[in-house]
Structures are given as C-alpha cells and as structure tokens.
Design a protein around this motif. Structure first.
Motif, short mmCIF file in Angstrom:
data_model
loop_
_atom_site.label_atom_id
_atom_site.label_comp_id
_atom_site.label_asym_id
_atom_site.label_seq_id
_atom_site.Cartn_x
_atom_site.Cartn_y
_atom_site.Cartn_z
N VAL A 202 68.38 54.78 31.13
CA VAL A 202 69.09 53.50 31.13
C VAL A 202 70.24 53.54 32.13
O VAL A 202 70.39 52.65 32.98
N LEU A 203 71.08 54.55 32.05
CA LEU A 203 72.20 54.63 32.97
C LEU A 203 71.75 55.08 34.37
O LEU A 203 72.37 54.70 35.37
N GLU A 204 70.69 55.86 34.45
CA GLU A 204 70.16 56.23 35.76
C GLU A 204 69.71 54.99 36.53
O GLU A 204 69.84 54.92 37.75
N ASP A 205 69.19 54.01 35.81
CA ASP A 205 68.70 52.77 36.43
C ASP A 205 69.71 51.63 36.38
O ASP A 205 69.38 50.50 36.73
N ARG A 206 70.93 51.92 35.97
CA ARG A 206 71.91 50.85 35.77
C ARG A 206 72.18 50.05 37.05
O ARG A 206 72.20 48.83 37.04
N TYR A 207 72.38 50.74 38.17
CA TYR A 207 72.65 50.03 39.42
C TYR A 207 71.45 49.16 39.81
O TYR A 207 71.62 48.01 40.23
N LEU A 208 70.25 49.69 39.63
CA LEU A 208 69.05 48.92 39.94
C LEU A 208 69.01 47.65 39.09
O LEU A 208 68.69 46.56 39.59
N LEU A 209 69.33 47.79 37.81
CA LEU A 209 69.33 46.63 36.92
C LEU A 209 70.35 45.59 37.36
O LEU A 209 70.05 44.39 37.37
N THR A 210 71.54 46.03 37.73
CA THR A 210 72.57 45.05 38.12
C THR A 210 72.15 44.29 39.37
O THR A 210 72.48 43.11 39.53
N LYS A 211 71.42 44.94 40.28
CA LYS A 211 70.94 44.26 41.48
C LYS A 211 69.80 43.29 41.14
O LYS A 211 69.69 42.22 41.75
N LEU A 212 68.96 43.65 40.17
CA LEU A 212 67.94 42.71 39.68
C LEU A 212 68.62 41.48 39.10
O LEU A 212 68.20 40.34 39.36
N LEU A 213 69.68 41.68 38.34
CA LEU A 213 70.38 40.55 37.74
C LEU A 213 71.06 39.68 38.80
O LEU A 213 71.19 38.47 38.62
N ASN A 214 71.49 40.28 39.92
CA ASN A 214 72.00 39.47 41.03
C ASN A 214 70.93 38.52 41.56
O ASN A 214 71.19 37.34 41.83
N VAL A 215 69.71 39.04 41.71
CA VAL A 215 68.60 38.20 42.18
C VAL A 215 68.33 37.09 41.18
O VAL A 215 68.15 35.92 41.56
N PHE A 216 68.29 37.41 39.89
CA PHE A 216 68.07 36.40 38.87
C PHE A 216 69.16 35.32 38.93
O PHE A 216 68.87 34.12 38.81
N PHE A 217 70.42 35.73 39.09
CA PHE A 217 71.51 34.76 39.12
C PHE A 217 71.35 33.77 40.27
O PHE A 217 71.47 32.55 40.08
N VAL A 218 71.08 34.27 41.45
CA VAL A 218 70.94 33.38 42.61
C VAL A 218 69.77 32.42 42.43
O VAL A 218 69.89 31.22 42.70
N ARG A 219 68.67 32.92 41.94
CA ARG A 219 67.51 32.06 41.74
C ARG A 219 67.77 31.03 40.64
O ARG A 219 67.38 29.85 40.76
N ALA A 220 68.45 31.45 39.58
CA ALA A 220 68.75 30.52 38.49
C ALA A 220 69.74 29.45 38.93
O ALA A 220 69.58 28.26 38.61
#
Length: 347
Positions: A202-220
């Motif tokens: 979970v924490l190993e992938d934390r940065y990856l997740l936050t960047k995915l959420l950036n993409v979701f935010f812009v699209r939303a």
C-alpha cells in the motif's frame, strides 16, 4: 491503454522536443512548487515569455527567496513574486486563495506542480496521510477556490485560462480494489492509517495512487465544466526526471534509483518542457487539450483502469467524497461547485 516497462524505457530514451514558447505579455501565471526541480525550470521558461505577473507559490520562505534571486539572474525577469503556501495545511491553501481573491488580479495559467512522495504513514495537522492531502486534496482545493477567478479572467480579457495538474505515467501501474470502490468512504479508507499499514504494498504504491487520483480529478472536473466554460483543464506527465521527490531514499532503494536516473532520467529542464507545453500549446485551438492527459508533448490515452466501468465508478465516488471533504474545509467549495459546475458529469 497500458504501458510496459520496456515502453517506459523507450519513452525515456526519446529526445524531448524543444520547449514551446508564446507571448504571455499582460497575463498572470502561478506555479505551485516553483522553487525547485521541474517547477523552477518551468518557471524559468515561462518567465522568458514575459508574463505581466509570475507568482512562485512555495512552501519555504528562504528557499523561495533564493529561487526569486536565481530566476532574475538566469532570465532577467524582474516581475516575479513569492507567495507562501503549504499544501499540507488546508488553512494555508485557504489563505493563499483568499489573498489572490483580495488582490483582484487576473489568473491566466495555474500550474499545480507541488507534490510529495511518501513511503511512510505521516499524518498532517489536518489528520490526513501527507501525500494524499498534498497531492489529492489540497491540489483540488486550490484549483476549485481559484476557478472563479480564472473564469472571470476569461470573460474580462477574452482569453481562455489553463489549469495544469502534474500527474505521471505511473498511474498506468496502479488500480483501486473493487471492494474499496464499492465500499463506504473511499477517500477516507485510502487515507487511513489502518489501510496504509494493511500490507507493505500500500505505501510502496502510494505515490502511484496519488498520481492516479490526479488523473481522476482532472477528468472529473472537466466532465462537470459546462462545455461553454472558457477554461482548459488538463494533466501532464513530465516523465521520469532527476527530482527531489526521491530525496528521502536510502540504502538499496537509493542505489537503485541513482542507477535508474543515470540510465533513464530526463533532466529537470527537459521534464519541465511538458508542463510548459500543457500550459501554452494549441493557442489556436485550446479545446484540443480539454480534460486531456499529456505526455511527450502530445495527448495520450489514460490507463485502461481509468477508462473502465470500475474506474469511472471510482472517479465519481472520489469526486463526490472530495467535494464533501473540501466543503467542510471551506464552504465556498460547495458554492463554487453549485455555481460553476454541472450536477452530473457529461458523457
């Protein structure tokens, strides 16, 4: 679309295009995280386009002042300003937006570059895991609070402002579990200490997740902006660059990252060209960049997960919960969403 590690390597071995330039005379540009790395290099490029105002939004006063001096020495630009903001503190973001509102100026380009990478669970004073708050709550909070100013700028000056959110190609390599998407309080679960410590990954992938959420935010956000709104929102991948994001690395991780940087990394200046491209490209037809993910100076398709039905559900869930969370931070968020955005996303 998905990208393999080999595709990533090939992309990194591709020579970046020269920086795109345009005339920014009379316009106001704000760059978050402007005192170092790709933020500072992008700021230098933008300064050479002679904007009417260039605001360096930085967390640290001393480092920000040093960046101002360096910017003037390297570009000759004399109209840069330092404004302090700490995205790990909601009150600081609100203060920044209030100052901008009271300042009464226009806002033509907002580059949201500030971000952190965390591999340990560290809560902010507001009670959120730090990287999730900085990258995925305070970044949208700033965007939403400044959105009315950008729309007003468009109407007063017959222009089309840009909101650029820095994401990453690493969003291709992470998903969100279906059980979390279909469960309650998705945002809060993702930011909880219990979830962050549930498995090492979970924490190993934390940065990856936050960047995915950036993409979701812009699209939303783009999906909820009425088509006639004179504002272009997009997200950009600078590529794998020499960066201070990984300054906390140590041991084997540091050695491996140093090797990867030596073999593959763009310079910070090369990475910054992507931020500039997202901010100024297609002046003749800016609609080409609405809601788009940009990499290598072109529009690219986002990950298969983002485009999937489950990804679409996650995007809407995250948007609704984010608005609820940020509306408690600042009630203006609800007013802005009600006035400027549609109740439901467009197809």
């Amino acid at each position: 679309m998905q990208i393999s590690f080999w595709s990533f390597v090939c992309n990194q071995w591709t020579t970046p295009k020269p920086v795109l330039t345009t005339d920014l005379a009379g316009k106001t540009v704000v760059v978050l995280g402007a005192n170092t790395g790709i933020g500072f290099e992008a700021t230098k490029h933008l300064a050479r386009m002679n904007p009417g105002r260039l605001i360096l939004a930085c967390r640290n006063q001393t480092k920000g002042e040093a960046a101002l001096g360096k910017l003037k020495a390297e570009t000759g630009y004399t109209k840069a300003e330092l404004w302090i903001v700490d995205l790990a503190d909601f009150a600081s973001v609100k203060h920044f937006a209030q100052r901008f509102e009271q300042d009464g100026g226009r806002l033509d380009i907002l580059v949201e570059n500030a971000g952190v990478a965390a591999w340990d669970y560290v809560p902010t004073k507001d009670g959120w895991e730090t990287s999730l708050q900085v990258n995925d709550l305070s970044t949208p909070l700033m965007a939403l609070l400044l959105l009315p100013i950008m729309v007003k700028t468009a109407k007063d000056h017959a222009t089309i402002p840009r909101l650029v959110v820095v994401s990453s190609e690493v969003h291709y390599w992470v998903t969100i579990d279906k059980s979390l998407i279909e469960g309650p309080n998705l945002f809060k679960v993702l930011g909880s200490k219990e979830y962050c410590h549930s498995t090492p990954k979970v924490l190993e992938d934390r940065y990856l997740l936050t960047k995915l959420l950036n993409v979701f935010f812009v699209r939303a956000l783009n999906a909820r902006l009425p088509p006639a709104t004179p504002l272009v929102v997009n997200t950009v991948n600078p590529g794998y660059c020499y960066s201070e994001l990984r300054r906390t690395f140590s041991g084997i991780r540091l050695m491996l990252d140093n090797l990867m940087q030596w073999c593959l990394a763009f310079t910070t200046e090369q990475g910054s060209r992507q931020l500039v491209w997202a901010a100024v490209a297609h002046q003749d037809d800016p609609d080409k960049l609405r809601g788009q993910y940009i990499t290598a100076s072109k529009v690219e398709e986002v990950s298969d997960f983002v485009l999937s039905p489950l990804g679409a559900k996650a995007q809407d869930r995250l948007w609704d919960e984010m608005v609820e969370i940020l509306g408690k931070v600042d009630p203006k968020v609800h007013d802005i969403v009600d006035k400027y955005l549609s109740d439901s996303p467009s197809a």
